[in-house]
Every structure is written in C-alpha cells, then in structure tokens.
Design a protein around this motif. Structure first.
Motif, PDB file in Angstrom:
ATOM      1  N   HIS A   1       0.746  -1.238   0.020  1.00  0.00           N
ATOM      2  CA  HIS A   1       0.121  -0.014  -0.023  1.00  0.00           C
ATOM      3  C   HIS A   1       0.967   1.363   0.077  1.00  0.00           C
ATOM      4  O   HIS A   1       1.825   1.192   0.902  1.00  0.00           O
ATOM      5  CB  HIS A   1      -0.926   0.000   1.310  1.00  0.00           C
ATOM      6  CG  HIS A   1      -1.984   1.083   1.242  1.00  0.00           C
ATOM      7  ND1 HIS A   1      -3.131   1.332   0.606  1.00  0.00           N
ATOM      8  CD2 HIS A   1      -1.659   2.262   1.729  1.00  0.00           C
ATOM      9  CE1 HIS A   1      -3.782   2.327   0.686  1.00  0.00           C
ATOM     10  NE2 HIS A   1      -2.904   3.037   1.745  1.00  0.00           N
ATOM     11  N   HIS A   2       0.694   2.108  -0.834  1.00  0.00           N
ATOM     12  CA  HIS A   2       1.333   3.581  -1.037  1.00  0.00           C
ATOM     13  C   HIS A   2       0.326   4.744  -0.925  1.00  0.00           C
ATOM     14  O   HIS A   2      -0.868   4.615  -1.337  1.00  0.00           O
ATOM     15  CB  HIS A   2       2.287   3.480  -2.187  1.00  0.00           C
ATOM     16  CG  HIS A   2       3.342   2.407  -2.377  1.00  0.00           C
ATOM     17  ND1 HIS A   2       4.265   2.268  -1.180  1.00  0.00           N
ATOM     18  CD2 HIS A   2       3.326   1.296  -2.705  1.00  0.00           C
ATOM     19  CE1 HIS A   2       4.745   1.151  -1.158  1.00  0.00           C
ATOM     20  NE2 HIS A   2       4.471   0.500  -2.353  1.00  0.00           N
TER      21      HIS A   2
ATOM     22  N   ARG B   1      -2.646   9.673   3.962  1.00  0.00           N
ATOM     23  CA  ARG B   1      -2.148   8.366   4.095  1.00  0.00           C
ATOM     24  C   ARG B   1      -2.428   7.595   5.188  1.00  0.00           C
ATOM     25  O   ARG B   1      -1.980   8.024   6.360  1.00  0.00           O
ATOM     26  CB  ARG B   1      -0.399   8.548   3.862  1.00  0.00           C
ATOM     27  CG  ARG B   1       0.061   7.123   4.071  1.00  0.00           C
ATOM     28  CD  ARG B   1      -0.411   6.150   2.823  1.00  0.00           C
ATOM     29  NE  ARG B   1       0.923   5.234   2.664  1.00  0.00           N
ATOM     30  CZ  ARG B   1       0.866   3.985   3.138  1.00  0.00           C
ATOM     31  NH1 ARG B   1      -0.020   3.698   4.263  1.00  0.00           N
ATOM     32  NH2 ARG B   1       1.965   3.066   2.910  1.00  0.00           N
TER      33      ARG B   1
ATOM     34  N   PHE C   1       9.417   2.946   5.203  1.00  0.00           N
ATOM     35  CA  PHE C   1       9.015   2.816   3.730  1.00  0.00           C
ATOM     36  C   PHE C   1       9.004   1.290   3.495  1.00  0.00           C
ATOM     37  O   PHE C   1      10.029   0.735   3.795  1.00  0.00           O
ATOM     38  CB  PHE C   1      10.101   3.555   2.860  1.00  0.00           C
ATOM     39  CG  PHE C   1       9.679   3.468   1.232  1.00  0.00           C
ATOM     40  CD1 PHE C   1       8.253   3.676   0.835  1.00  0.00           C
ATOM     41  CD2 PHE C   1      10.605   3.209   0.407  1.00  0.00           C
ATOM     42  CE1 PHE C   1       8.155   3.404  -0.337  1.00  0.00           C
ATOM     43  CE2 PHE C   1      10.307   2.778  -0.882  1.00  0.00           C
ATOM     44  CZ  PHE C   1       8.931   3.381  -1.292  1.00  0.00           C
ATOM     45  N   THR C   2       7.997   0.723   2.987  1.00  0.00           N
ATOM     46  CA  THR C   2       7.824  -0.522   3.023  1.00  0.00           C
ATOM     47  C   THR C   2       8.472  -1.284   2.030  1.00  0.00           C
ATOM     48  O   THR C   2       8.820  -2.755   1.856  1.00  0.00           O
ATOM     49  CB  THR C   2       6.251  -1.151   2.791  1.00  0.00           C
ATOM     50  OG1 THR C   2       5.747  -0.405   1.811  1.00  0.00           O
ATOM     51  CG2 THR C   2       5.507  -0.775   4.371  1.00  0.00           C
ATOM     52  N   GLU C   3       8.889  -0.626   0.776  1.00  0.00           N
ATOM     53  CA  GLU C   3       9.645  -1.295  -0.344  1.00  0.00           C
ATOM     54  C   GLU C   3      11.052  -1.987  -0.159  1.00  0.00           C
ATOM     55  O   GLU C   3      11.250  -3.229  -0.672  1.00  0.00           O
ATOM     56  CB  GLU C   3       9.736  -0.143  -1.431  1.00  0.00           C
ATOM     57  CG  GLU C   3       8.510   0.025  -2.249  1.00  0.00           C
ATOM     58  CD  GLU C   3       7.675  -1.324  -2.979  1.00  0.00           C
ATOM     59  OE1 GLU C   3       8.640  -1.969  -3.404  1.00  0.00           O
ATOM     60  OE2 GLU C   3       6.641  -1.567  -2.706  1.00  0.00           O
TER      61      GLU C   3
END
Length: 544
Positions: free
Chosen positions: A204-205, A507, A293-295
């Motif tokens: 999710h972004h 967000r 940041f999840t990436e």
C-alpha cells in the motif's frame, strides 16, 4: 533456499515449466510419508496458495513472504506448497517450488471442498467449487493453520504447521509494552510479525489514496516540477531516437556528492534501487528497521530472503544496540517515512559492522535544510568512510518527478557492479537521465535548498494548526515534508474515512509495520491548506 531473484516470465536456470513440473509436483493429498521424510528440529511449514490465472512470480513471492510474516515463521522452514490440481500448469507456482526446492502438492478439488475452512469466500467457491483454496490446501495437508490468510494482487496464501512438530518460541522476542498515549516507549525486536500489526500491507502506498476531487495530502511529492525543468524535459522529447546513455548523468551525480563515478548507479527511482540490492545480496540475517518505507522489505521478500524486523516505538528514536550483532544487512530510512524522524548521522554510523551492508534510504534528505545528517557526501563535506555503507537517493520528491522514476545508489564500486548486473538494460530512460543531469547542477542544488527552507516553514505552520486540535498526538520533531500523527477521540479507526468523506486524502499509516489504528501521515502543503485541514481533522476526530 536460493536467494537468486527469478523473473516474472518463464522458469529458472533455462528449464522449461514441464521439466520443473516433473521434478517438483506431486498429485494427491500429502500423506504421512511427508512427515516421515522430514524428521528434524524446527518448524515444518506448509504454504497453501490460491491464485488468479497467469499470476507473476513476484506477486506470488510477495504474497507468500507477507503471509509467512503474519504467521511469524521463516521461508526456510517451508517444506511444501499446496494448491488445487487445476493449477498444475501455473508457471509461477512451479517456479516458486523450484526456487524453494520443495514439492508442489496438487490436491483434487473434491478433497479441498470438504475441508472446514475458517474464512470461506463465496466468490472462490463459485469459481472453483472450494470455499478457500489456500486454507483448504493447508488443512488437507494435515497441517494446522497459523496466522491469518493473506491476499496480495490476486494471490491468496495460508500458512500451516505440520501436526507432528511442536510450536517453537520465536527467537529474540522482547515482549515489552508498545508505545502510544501514556504507554512506555520501549522498542521491541522480533522476527517478522506481531498480532498487533495485522493491518499492515507492504504494497500500500500513498498514491492509492488519491481519487479526483480529494485534496491530496497523501503523497509526499512536490505538486509539479518547476517551469525551467519542465521546459528542459520537453526539449528532451525531440531526442528520443537514441538509446539512453547514463554516463553524463552519472558524472553529474558523482560531482554533486564529491565522489568518483564508479560509486554511483542510476536507478528507476528508489524502489528499483531496493530491488537491485535484494537481488544482488545474499544476507544471512537481513534486518529492516520499522516503521519505514515498505519497499525495502517487500523487495527482500520478493527476492526470497527472510526478514527480521526491529520495530521502534514512539518517538521512534533509534538505538543501534537493538540491531542483532550478526545482522549482515540493515536497512533504515533517514529522514524516515512515515515518522519524519531525522536520525543523527553518528547513530547510523554506529550501525556499521565488519561484513555488514548498511543501507540508508535518504529519499527525503534533500528536503532537510542543510542535509546535516546525510551520509551521501558533498564536495565541501565528503561522505564518511563507513565500510559497507550504501545510500539510496531519489530525485522525484523535491522536483515533482514521481512519474519519471529517477534515483540512484551511492556505495562501493564492487557492490554497485553486482547491483548493475541484475538491472534491466536501459532501466533509466533518456528523460530521467536529462532530469538527473539538470537537478544535480550547483544551481539546482541551491534551488532545492531554498525549497527545503520554505517547506520547513510551511511545516511549522501545519504543526501550529494541528496543535489546536484536541486528541491529536503529532510525532516530532518532524524533519521531512510530512508529519505523522495519531488520532484519539471516540473512534480513531474511523478518522481516515471521515476525512475522505469530507474531501481530504491522507495516508493511512496503519499499513506500516509497527503502527496501528488511528495513525495518519499528512503531507506538508501551503499554510492556507493546512488551516483548512486542521479544521476538517477536528471534525473527523470529534464527529457530531
């Protein structure tokens, strides 16, 4: 388990899907012989998978990695993959079995249909005749479901533990209290997952929050590129017949940071940089410091790596002692998305160890006036000599170029060569290279500094407006072009949706590991918007 990344099309090592199928698939239920063949210590995990037709291997590996994270187990403990026999020609599942080196169990639909699954899906039952392929495949394999099933981009994964193996305690778990309103801020270190964070979604972004008609406070990107940069990019459109040549842009980035060119690798944004690192490295223990940041974690999971998390509690300050000494890959953001915390450079340098790769994501560092805690270096302030340090930079945030995809890695030449070997040819297009050349000039760097100073002033106004809203806790002091806040009031979980209904896109932050219901990330805009937002937030926190 192999850590080599596989492509989304075709099979590994040049083998055909038929060759992989012959080696790895087994028709029929998992029998007691599986237990007998796999005697030993530790978890023995069965992964059940249901997927749409033609799904890609990256999506399958992402879904499996997140489901294993939810269950609190590791990929190396998977002993079988199970699915319905109609999936026997699904190349992504065959390739996954090949990568893990485990059997792909193909179970008849009538065997799956009689399983009493805890989370049936009417749509799946209508299409397949099975209420949940993933859960039923685990149960039909004589395994006990653990964790919640996970769905990601058309792939549903359930995780089970074989009955014969007792549950073992997860290593290095500290069960101290979470941070929050009036609660201890002790951080916790644990492997992969804790039940408090079930809302997390690594895919999710902020752009998913945007729909026409909403005021965008969800995406941390400048509204549009400055006119001079737009004009330069338009001029570049006339010269797209040649293949991209990164040399000039690479030299410009190197000069901007006072480094030789072989310490720079241009990438299609920061997201590609994390993918390249995940493909090039083979860590024994990879640690990601959350919330962030999840990436980076998503890229590691997609490449087949196990991930251990260090989850910081509010106010999200980093203690290097929380990271296990034997971690050979550590990833951290600075300033961190979504917390907006700027970690001192010396704190990050203290994470360095012999044999460890330390990845610092500085995607928002050029929004910090003076970049005082940066480890990237400048001609006037050379980068510190930190063995194993890799810095990830993005040029899309400050310059409003998210759609162009341009960023870069800074690090040791040998590591960057390994990353480049996994990169697609001409990954960074000609216009992105032109942008990199333009925005790393001394004049553009000075302009970015002025923009950062102005944006810091707008952030202070936003904080002043938010301070007048009861039951709002702002994490601080924030240092990035966004702030993280936690809503209280009678219904914190509903604040996000009530803001959307009132015309505001922010967000949701409960999808970040370590954060929960009521957490929101808000981008800094001009002060007139900030005042209006504070009023809308007050109404959303105190409905009626």
């Amino acid at each position: 388990m192999s850590t080599t990344a596989a492509s989304d099309t075709g099979s590994t090592d040049g083998r055909s899907p038929e060759e992989i199928r012959d080696r790895y698939t087994e028709i029929g239920p998992i029998t007691g012989s599986l237990h007998l063949d796999l005697q030993g210590t530790g978890d023995q995990i069965v992964v059940g998978i249901g997927s749409r037709r033609g799904v890609g291997i990256r999506d399958v590996r992402m879904a499996m990695g997140q489901a294993l994270s939810v269950a609190g187990v590791r990929a190396r403990d998977v002993v079988a993959i199970a699915t319905v026999d109609a999936k026997q020609n699904e190349e992504a599942l065959l390739e996954l079995a090949d990568v893990l080196g485990v059997p792909l169990k193909l179970l008849p639909a009538d065997v799956l249909a009689v399983q009493q699954v805890p989370n049936p899906s009417p749509a799946t039952e209508r299409l397949v005749g099975v209420p949940s392929v993933a859960e039923a495949a685990v149960l039909a394999s004589d395994a006990r479901l653990i964790g919640a099933k996970h769905t990601y981009r058309g792939v549903t994964v359930a995780v089970g533990r074989l009955f014969a193996v007792p549950k073992l305690p997860r290593p290095q778990e500290q069960t101290g209290p979470q941070g929050g309103f009036g609660v201890s801020t002790e951080a916790r270190v644990y492997d992969q997952y804790d039940e408090a964070y079930i809302a997390e979604d690594l895919g999710h972004h902020g752009d998913a929050e945007i729909v026409p008609g909403l005021v965008d406070l969800a995406v941390n990107v400048r509204g549009s590129a400055p006119d001079w940069l737009q004009h330069r990019l338009r001029d570049g459109v006339s010269d797209l017949s040649s293949y991209p040549d990164p040399r000039a842009a690479t030299e410009a980035v190197a000069a901007r940071h006072g480094r030789p060119a072989d310490q720079v690798l241009l990438t299609a944004g920061g997201a590609e940089a994390f993918v390249l690192l995940a493909r090039a490295l083979a860590p024994h223990r990879a640690v990601v410091i959350h919330p962030q940041f999840t990436e980076p974690e998503a890229a590691l999971l997609a490449a087949g790596h196990d991930v251990q998390r260090v989850v910081l509690a509010p106010p999200f300050h980093l203690d290097p002692g929380l990271v296990p000494d034997d971690a050979d890959l550590v990833m951290v953001g600075n300033p961190t998305n979504p917390t907006s915390v700027l970690h001192p450079a010396q704190t990050l340098i203290a994470l360095s160890r012999p044999g460890r790769v330390l990845v610092v994501d500085e995607a928002f560092m050029d929004a910090v006036p003076g970049e005082s805690q940066s480890l990237a270096g400048t001609p006037e302030r050379p980068a510190p000599d930190v063995p194993g340090l890799v810095v990830v930079r993005s040029l899309t945030k400050t310059w409003g170029l998210a759609g162009l995809r341009v960023g870069y890695l800074l690090g040791a030449p040998e590591l960057l060569r390994a990353c480049a070997a996994t990169q697609a040819l001409w990954s960074v297009n000609s216009l992105a290279l032109e942008a990199a050349l333009a925005v790393t000039s001394p004049q553009a760097v000075a302009e970015a500094e002025g923009y950062a100073v102005a944006q810091a002033g707008e952030r202070e106004q936003l904080l002043a407006d938010l301070a007048r809203v009861p039951d709002i806790e702002v994490q601080g002091p924030p240092s990035a072009p966004f702030v993280l806040l936690r809503a209280g009031g009678p219904d914190p979980a509903g604040v996000h949706q009530r803001l959307r209904s009132a015309g505001w896109a922010v967000r949701r932050a409960d999808t970040f590991p370590g954060l929960g219901s009521g957490w929101l990330r808000v981008a800094v805009r001009d002060r007139s918007i900030s005042g209006q937002f504070a009023e809308a937030l007050d109404r959303a926190v105190h409905p009626g």
